[in-house]
Design a protein around this motif. Sequence first.
Motif, PDB file in Angstrom:
ATOM      1  N   PRO A 242      -0.175   5.879   0.040  1.00 33.81           N
ATOM      2  CA  PRO A 242      -0.880   4.600   0.011  1.00 33.81           C
ATOM      3  C   PRO A 242      -2.281   4.914  -0.906  1.00 33.81           C
ATOM      4  O   PRO A 242      -2.705   5.943  -0.916  1.00 33.81           O
ATOM      5  CB  PRO A 242      -1.814   4.607   1.450  1.00 33.81           C
ATOM      6  CG  PRO A 242      -1.281   6.063   2.143  1.00 33.81           C
ATOM      7  CD  PRO A 242      -0.157   6.532   1.438  1.00 33.81           C
TER       8      PRO A 242
ATOM      9  N   ASP B 100      -4.590   2.373  -1.283  1.00 36.58           N
ATOM     10  CA  ASP B 100      -5.902   1.472  -1.125  1.00 36.58           C
ATOM     11  C   ASP B 100      -6.848   1.149  -2.222  1.00 36.58           C
ATOM     12  O   ASP B 100      -8.021   1.009  -1.905  1.00 36.58           O
ATOM     13  CB  ASP B 100      -6.729   2.382  -0.016  1.00 36.58           C
ATOM     14  CG  ASP B 100      -6.059   2.735   1.319  1.00 36.58           C
ATOM     15  OD1 ASP B 100      -5.644   1.759   1.871  1.00 36.58           O
ATOM     16  OD2 ASP B 100      -6.163   3.962   1.421  1.00 36.58           O
TER      17      ASP B 100
ATOM     18  N   ASN C 259       0.804  -1.156   0.024  1.00 37.70           N
ATOM     19  CA  ASN C 259      -0.047   0.024   0.071  1.00 37.70           C
ATOM     20  C   ASN C 259       0.836   1.219   0.028  1.00 37.70           C
ATOM     21  O   ASN C 259       0.770   2.257   0.886  1.00 37.70           O
ATOM     22  CB  ASN C 259      -1.039   0.159   1.055  1.00 37.70           C
ATOM     23  CG  ASN C 259      -2.109   0.946   1.006  1.00 37.70           C
ATOM     24  OD1 ASN C 259      -2.403   1.127  -0.211  1.00 37.70           O
ATOM     25  ND2 ASN C 259      -2.994   1.368   2.060  1.00 37.70           N
ATOM     26  N   GLY C 260       1.703   1.354  -0.892  1.00 39.02           N
ATOM     27  CA  GLY C 260       2.326   2.469  -1.200  1.00 39.02           C
ATOM     28  C   GLY C 260       4.118   2.223  -1.571  1.00 39.02           C
ATOM     29  O   GLY C 260       4.354   1.304  -2.155  1.00 39.02           O
TER      30      GLY C 260
END
Length: 585
Positions: free
Chosen positions: A512, A514, A488-489
Motif C-alpha cells: 500500500p 496511501d 491501495n496496492g
Amino acid sequence: MTATSELTYYIGAFVDELVKSGVNEVVISPGSRSTPIAIMMAEHPNLNIKVLIDERSAAFYALGLAKVTGKAVALLCTSGTAATNYYPAIVEAYYSRIPLVVITADRPHELRDVGAPQAIDQIKLYGDYAKWFVEMSLPSEDKGKLQYVRTVAARATGTALAAPSGPVHLNFPLAEPLVPDLSLENIWTRHHEKVLSIMENNLGKLTITESEAIKISTLLSENKKGVIVCGEIKDDEHLRAQIVALAEKLQYPILADPLSQLRSGVHRKQVIVEGYDAFLRGEHALQELKPEVIIRFGSMPVSKFLSLYIKKTDCLQLIVDGDGTWRDPTLQATHIIHSDEALFCEAILPKLPVLNEQADWLNKFLLINETTKKVLTNHLDDVPLFEGKVISQLQQILPASSCLFVGNSMPIRDLDTFFFTNDKRIKLLANRGANGIDGVVSSALAASSVHEHTVLVIGDLSFYHDMNGLLAAKLLNLNITIVLINNNGGGIFSFLPQSKVEKHFEALFGTPTDLPFGHAVALYNGQYDKVENWQDFHEKMEHAFSTKGLNVIEVSTNRLENEQLHRKMWENVSREIQLSRKKEF
C-alpha cells in the motif's frame, strides 16, 4: 569541406531518408550529444517531432504511437544512461511486434572506455531485443557516405516494419562541433535529388499453397467439434470478417480475447463467445466442451483459464501466424502454419463443405456463454464500487469510435470478463508483449493523439509507475480520461497463492502507498475527481468527455472485497451452468 558541413549533410541525408521511407513521427528527449540529429529532425518540413523529457516515458509514448498508427516511429536520445531508459519499452515493442527506429547518440570512439563523462558501452545495448543493430560511421559529406547513411535509414525502417515488426537500433558516434549549419544549401538533397526513397521495401505476405489448403480443409471437415481462439491480432476489418466467415462455415465458436478487436464493431458476432474466462473455471465445462481441433490466430489470450483449456485439451491444434514465428507456450501445437491470417481463411473457406450437423456443438457454447453473461450482469446490479463494473459501465458510456486502453494486472482481466460484444467501434488496447505495468500512461496518451475519445483504465501502482508520463498531456495538449482504480496496492496478488502468507503479504505484495493522487494530477494541470457511487461515476465521465485536457477520475475499491466479489461471481457462474445443464436432461 569542414567538420560542420560534413555533420550537416550526413545527418541531413539520414533524416531525409527516414521521412522518404515512411517515418513521419519522432519522439525526442533533450540532450547534448544528440544535438545535430535533434536540430535536423526539427528542421525537416515533413517530420513531426514530440519532445518528452523522460526517456522511459518517451519510449513508451513512441510505442503507443506506433501501435495505433501501424507505422514505424523514431526515437532519439543522447548518450549514456539516457539510452538505458529506453530498455523497458524496447522489450515491450519486441514482444508486441511494434516497429520502432531507436536512434542513440554516442561519444566518438576515442572517448570510449577512457573515463569520459556520459560514456557507456552502447554497442548492441538492447541485445536480441533489437531486430537489427548498426554502429554508424562517422559523419562525412562524401557521396559514398551519404549513400550509405541513406541506405541504413531506409533499411532500418523496412526492417522495423518487416514481419515480425519490432525495434531496430542505430548508434551514432558524434564528435564536436555538434551544431549543424542550417544555412548550407541542399542540406536534404546533396548528391541525391530523388523524390522517392533510395530503396523500396516490399513487405510481402506469407501464404499457403493450394495443396496445403486442401489438406487443411479436409482435416477440419473431418473434425466436427472445433473452436477458434483469437488472441491479439491486427486491427483489420477484412481479417475480422474472414475469421467470422470461417467460424460460421465450420460452425465453430470463436473464443475472442478482447484485444482481438472481435468483440466490438459492425461485423457479425453470432458465433463469438466472450464469457469463457468465467465458465472454463469449472471442471464440468472442460469435459463437456472438449474439442477435437483448435485453430488459434494471434498471440496467446489474456485468460489463464483459456490458456489452460488449450493446454489440457489433447487434440489437433493449428496455430496460424502471418509473421512466420513460433508462438506456442503451451507446447501443444500439432500444426504451425506460417500464413497471413486473412489469406489462410480465404484459401480454406471455398474448400469447406457446409457442415450444418455441427450446430449442436456450437449451440452448446452459445447457451453456456449466454448463461454466463446473464449471471455476470446480474452480479453487477447491486454491487458498490467494484472494479469489474467499471468496465461494464464504460462499455455503456463510451461513444462509438472511441479507444479503451487498459493497464495490466486486474484491469486487463476485468476487461476480458466484463466487456461483452457490441456494435460500437471501440478499439481495445493494452501493452501485452511483456505484460509490464510500466509506461502504460505514456502509451495511452499516444493513443489519445490519434483517437478523439480515449479512456485509460489503470491501477494505482501502474499509475504511480508512470506519473512522469502525464507531462505529455500537458506539453502536447492531449485529451484523455484516466479512470484510476485505487485499491491501495497490488490487487492482482490477492488472487495468487502468496496471499495466504499473511505474515509477509502486505509488505511484500500488497504494498500500500496511501498516495493522494490528486496532487500529482494538479502538478500537470489536469482535472481530478473522486467518485462516491455509480451515478457519480456516470456524471463525472460525461463531464470528462466534454472537457479538454487531462481528466483523472479515481475509483477507490477494497482489495479484499474485490477478491471476494470475483470469487462469488465465478461460483455463481459454475452453479448456474450446472443447473441449466441438468434441466436439459
